[in-house]
Design a protein around this motif. Structure first.
Motif, short mmCIF file in Angstrom:
data_model
loop_
_atom_site.label_atom_id
_atom_site.label_comp_id
_atom_site.label_asym_id
_atom_site.label_seq_id
_atom_site.Cartn_x
_atom_site.Cartn_y
_atom_site.Cartn_z
N ARG A 333 0.90 -1.15 0.05
CA ARG A 333 0.01 0.02 0.02
C ARG A 333 0.74 1.40 0.14
NH1 ARG A 333 -3.77 -0.44 5.04
NH2 ARG A 333 -1.75 -0.93 5.99
N LYS A 335 3.96 3.82 -1.81
CA LYS A 335 4.40 4.03 -3.01
C LYS A 335 5.62 4.96 -2.51
CE LYS A 335 2.45 4.41 -6.95
NZ LYS A 335 1.65 4.86 -7.98
N ARG A 370 6.51 1.33 -9.02
CA ARG A 370 6.42 1.40 -7.53
C ARG A 370 7.02 2.93 -6.96
NH1 ARG A 370 5.69 -2.90 -4.46
NH2 ARG A 370 5.01 -1.29 -2.98
N GLU A 391 -0.77 4.63 -1.25
CA GLU A 391 -1.31 4.48 -2.49
C GLU A 391 -2.81 4.99 -2.59
OE1 GLU A 391 -1.31 0.63 -4.01
OE2 GLU A 391 -1.18 1.01 -6.03
#
Length: 419
Positions: A333, A335, A370, A391
């Motif tokens: 979850r 980034k 990512r 995210e």
């Protein structure tokens, strides 16, 4: 009747085995008047020859002794003249101080020191361009209170030696640049000196004795992980450098301490708080060293600054990129985003930094989606920011410090003039 006293003056020239061939001219004194009387040449016998030879050898020995004394006196005189000339020459060859500036007392102002140091170093380098055959001294004084055992003055002095001797197109050789430890002052200080190649080192002026220096442990507080989830506890960690055993007393601005009082960490329940500031106080660190440190955590889905730095060697940069990849890989979850800032002195620094980051991710086989890479504008010395964010939330915003219109364009290749 006139009394005459005649002093015969004999010469060793003219002696033979059978007698003396020639005459003698004695000097006579009468009533204070000096005059010469000429006598007929005497006749010498063989019995008188040894006595005359002995007298001649005595005169020659005395002449040699007088000459030896004269040579010794002349030697001492030349040595004295040489010593005076050397002392006078050394006094004339003392170097001159070109610049002196102090460093910030707090480690957090390291970038301010970098900017000031760079401006002064560039000015010094311009002055040295036409000083062929000179000798340069970079003197640094360590601060009386030194935190985390890192002397930034020595680091900057070594950097000046490198940039003047190798990276700058000037006429001074690296062997003619000397870094000198000047002692201890209240604040860290750097001095630039210039003199002739045979000049003496500069006169040092420390203000404290080595026994008065204080080496302090540095205390840091940081977040263990970003506090993106409002329902999960927030963990703060304390660390001491150089490493030592310690007990920390924790205080928090909001929330409830669940665990870690007296340890090197603390776990806090946010209880709906938007922001928590944790303060750690360590026993055993005596004044004037600081025994407390703080850290602040923003609670909720907000961007978290993992790292920020200016110009670094590629080896350090790669290590920090690996930490960012590890943090992103720890949760699906989360980034990441890298914001690259260009330098004021050149507008073509983005491409090289971008290529370095992309090649490293490609080498690690890291998924390209990512971690985003963004051009953030320009700063005085450039740099990078490494961010984490949940995210689905808004990512970080760049914070440039120099407008693009004040950035120097890249130098174009000079075209040869056609004849």
């Amino acid at each position: 009747m006139i009394f005459l006293r005649c002093l015969p003056r004999l010469s060793t020239r003219g002696f033979t085995d059978t007698g003396y061939a020639g005459h003698k001219t004695p000097t006579c004194l009468a009533a204070g008047i000096i005059f010469r009387v000429r006598f007929p040449a005497p006749k010498f016998t063989d019995d008188m020859l040894p006595e005359i030879k002995a007298e001649a050898e005595h005169i020659a020995f005395n002449d040699h002794e007088v000459s030896t004394k004269k040579m010794k006196i002349l030697s001492y005189l030349f040595l004295l003249i040489g010593f005076v000339s050397s002392a006078f020459g050394q006094q004339q060859a003392m170097p001159a101080k070109f610049d002196e500036f102090t460093l910030s007392s707090e480690y957090n102002y390291f970038f301010d020191d970098e900017v000031s140091f760079k401006e002064r170093l560039v000015r010094f380098q311009k002055y040295l361009k036409n000083k062929r055959g000179s000798r340069v001294y970079v003197v640094y004084y360590r601060p009386r209170i030194l935190s985390n055992s890192v002397d930034r003055g020595k680091q900057l002095a070594d950097r000046a030696q490198w940039e003047i001797g190798y990276e700058s197109p000037i006429t001074i050789k690296h062997d003619d640049i000397e870094v000198v430890q000047g002692g201890i002052r209240d604040q860290g200080t750097i001095e630039f000196w210039i003199g002739r190649r045979n000049s003496l080192p500069p006169k040092l002026s420390p203000t404290f004795q080595p026994s008065e220096a204080i080496d302090c442990h540095s205390l840091y507080v940081s977040l263990q992980n970003p506090a993106f989830d409002r329902d999960e506890p927030v963990v703060f960690i304390a660390s001491v450098f150089p490493k030592a055993d310690f007990k920390a007393n924790w205080k928090v601005s909001s929330g409830l301490i669940l665990d870690g009082q007296g340890a090197d960490f603390v776990k806090v329940d946010p209880q709906g708080a938007e922001r928590i500031t944790a303060t750690a106080t360590v026993d055993g660190i005596q004044p004037p060293c600081s025994n407390s440190a703080i850290a602040t955590a923003d609670i909720g889905p907000k961007p978290y600054l993992l790292d920020e730095y200016g110009g670094l060697p590629n080896s350090d940069l790669i290590g920090r990129l690996d930490l960012l990849m590890a943090a992103v890989s720890s949760s699906r979850r989360v980034k990441g985003e890298i914001i690259i800032y260009g330098r004021r002195s050149s507008s073509n620094t983005f491409a090289a930094s971008m290529r370095l980051v992309q090649n490293h991710f490609r080498f690690r086989r890291f998924p390209p989606g990512r971690i985003a890479i963004t051009e953030g504008g320009y700063r005085e010395d450039g740099g990078m920011q490494l961010w984490l964010y949940p995210e689905g939330s808004m990512g970080p915003q760049p914070r440039p410090t120099v407008d693009k219109q004040f950035v120097r364009p890249p130098a174009g290749r000079k075209k040869s003039r056609k004849r």
